[in-house]
Design an enzyme around this catalytic site. Sequence first.
Site, PDB file in Angstrom:
ATOM      1  N   VAL A   1       2.369 -58.954  16.165  1.00  0.00           N
ATOM      2  CA  VAL A   1       2.858 -59.311  15.017  1.00  0.00           C
ATOM      3  C   VAL A   1       1.867 -60.029  14.065  1.00  0.00           C
ATOM      4  O   VAL A   1       1.799 -60.439  12.815  1.00  0.00           O
ATOM      5  CB  VAL A   1       4.446 -60.081  14.939  1.00  0.00           C
ATOM      6  CG1 VAL A   1       5.528 -58.916  15.277  1.00  0.00           C
ATOM      7  CG2 VAL A   1       4.263 -61.382  15.656  1.00  0.00           C
TER       8      VAL A   1
ATOM      9  N   ASN B   1      12.280 -60.634  14.760  1.00  0.00           N
ATOM     10  CA  ASN B   1      12.802 -61.290  16.119  1.00  0.00           C
ATOM     11  C   ASN B   1      11.625 -62.025  17.065  1.00  0.00           C
ATOM     12  O   ASN B   1      11.963 -62.937  17.520  1.00  0.00           O
ATOM     13  CB  ASN B   1      13.472 -60.284  16.826  1.00  0.00           C
ATOM     14  CG  ASN B   1      13.770 -60.839  18.416  1.00  0.00           C
ATOM     15  OD1 ASN B   1      14.550 -61.590  18.618  1.00  0.00           O
ATOM     16  ND2 ASN B   1      12.834 -60.501  19.253  1.00  0.00           N
TER      17      ASN B   1
ATOM     18  N   SER C   1      16.476 -70.544  14.857  1.00  0.00           N
ATOM     19  CA  SER C   1      16.723 -71.725  16.065  1.00  0.00           C
ATOM     20  C   SER C   1      17.629 -72.631  15.761  1.00  0.00           C
ATOM     21  O   SER C   1      17.561 -73.175  14.448  1.00  0.00           O
ATOM     22  CB  SER C   1      15.619 -72.243  16.691  1.00  0.00           C
ATOM     23  OG  SER C   1      15.942 -72.893  17.881  1.00  0.00           O
TER      24      SER C   1
ATOM     25  N   TYR D   1       7.183 -75.822  17.249  1.00  0.00           N
ATOM     26  CA  TYR D   1       8.125 -74.693  17.193  1.00  0.00           C
ATOM     27  C   TYR D   1       9.234 -75.076  16.265  1.00  0.00           C
ATOM     28  O   TYR D   1       9.820 -74.378  15.615  1.00  0.00           O
ATOM     29  CB  TYR D   1       8.887 -74.868  18.903  1.00  0.00           C
ATOM     30  CG  TYR D   1      10.181 -73.773  18.852  1.00  0.00           C
ATOM     31  CD1 TYR D   1       9.758 -72.388  18.990  1.00  0.00           C
ATOM     32  CD2 TYR D   1      11.302 -74.264  18.966  1.00  0.00           C
ATOM     33  CE1 TYR D   1      10.783 -71.398  18.975  1.00  0.00           C
ATOM     34  CE2 TYR D   1      12.317 -73.045  19.044  1.00  0.00           C
ATOM     35  CZ  TYR D   1      12.114 -72.144  19.040  1.00  0.00           C
ATOM     36  OH  TYR D   1      13.111 -70.893  19.094  1.00  0.00           O
TER      37      TYR D   1
ATOM     38  N   SER E   1       8.122 -74.554  12.815  1.00  0.00           N
ATOM     39  CA  SER E   1       8.294 -73.123  12.470  1.00  0.00           C
ATOM     40  C   SER E   1       9.489 -72.383  12.363  1.00  0.00           C
ATOM     41  O   SER E   1       9.668 -71.793  11.110  1.00  0.00           O
ATOM     42  CB  SER E   1       7.513 -72.298  13.532  1.00  0.00           C
ATOM     43  OG  SER E   1       8.405 -72.060  14.957  1.00  0.00           O
ATOM     44  N   LYS E   2      10.540 -73.012  12.859  1.00  0.00           N
ATOM     45  CA  LYS E   2      11.944 -72.628  12.457  1.00  0.00           C
ATOM     46  C   LYS E   2      12.674 -73.229  11.462  1.00  0.00           C
ATOM     47  O   LYS E   2      13.127 -72.408  10.579  1.00  0.00           O
ATOM     48  CB  LYS E   2      12.738 -72.896  13.628  1.00  0.00           C
ATOM     49  CG  LYS E   2      12.236 -71.921  14.967  1.00  0.00           C
ATOM     50  CD  LYS E   2      12.425 -70.570  14.548  1.00  0.00           C
ATOM     51  CE  LYS E   2      11.980 -69.655  16.138  1.00  0.00           C
ATOM     52  NZ  LYS E   2      11.903 -68.375  15.505  1.00  0.00           N
TER      53      LYS E   2
ATOM     54  N   ILE F   1      19.379 -69.522  24.878  1.00  0.00           N
ATOM     55  CA  ILE F   1      19.964 -68.271  25.359  1.00  0.00           C
ATOM     56  C   ILE F   1      19.047 -68.014  26.623  1.00  0.00           C
ATOM     57  O   ILE F   1      17.687 -68.211  26.497  1.00  0.00           O
ATOM     58  CB  ILE F   1      19.542 -67.257  24.169  1.00  0.00           C
ATOM     59  CG1 ILE F   1      20.273 -67.774  22.770  1.00  0.00           C
ATOM     60  CG2 ILE F   1      20.089 -65.711  24.530  1.00  0.00           C
ATOM     61  CD1 ILE F   1      21.648 -67.806  22.802  1.00  0.00           C
TER      62      ILE F   1
END
Length: 256
Positions: free
Chosen positions: A64, A90, A141, A154, A157-158, A187
């Site tokens: 991606v 995803n 997230s 992270y 980014s979310k 998860i």
Amino acid sequence: MEFSNKVIVITGASSGVGEGTAKYLAKLGADLVLTGRNIENLEKVGTACEDLSTKKPLLLIADVCKEEDNKRVIEETIEKFGKLDVLINNAGIIANGSIENTSLAQYDEVMNTNVKAVYHLTMLAVPHLIKSKGNIVNLSSVAGNRSFPGILAYSLSKAAIDQFTRCTALELASKLVRVNAVNPGVIVTDIHKRGGMDEESYAAFLEKCKQTHALGRPGQPEEVASTIAFLASDAASFITGVTLNVDGGRHAMCPR
């Protein structure tokens, strides 16, 4: 929820939530386009989906972060199926680090994978989604709408994905294209191990989830997949711009 004759692209489908979502949607009759970088894993997922639905998914080895790969994914989808109904963004990575030790290289890697790639693939998909009055589901997230130390790049980014979801939902609403996101808690997938956790640390991390998640456990990929399927389905026809926590109540918790 029924997806017969619906064409769905799922990025990062070779493992984790992407794999779980592919299998879930296969059972619901979707025509799937599955992308990933690991050809062996992607082929295993493709075989499992075919066993569940009798339909053979289109498997595309793609990164991606490569613009030419994103263009190829959309082009080959339209060439094979003639349309696109749902894009599920995803693919993503996690990385540990604070403001004191997150390098610019690590920041760039996380943001390029988790944000820039989503932006680009969505841009390419939108003209086709407008034609089909389709929809988009982004993977965010709980770290996008709650704050945690030690995963700075992270989390940024979310949070960006949450805002991207809301903004594009408003921009595309008049074209009848819906845009939503799911915000999972922990998860049980291999993403944390790929992010650098060893087996012992990961086991301790999952044990701690009994305290950090109100329902007393981490989640399973199928539990996120079912929510993605709902948002992508006609059952959610009046829902857009939502960032939906699938996190066992973690987002509602406060230390005391």
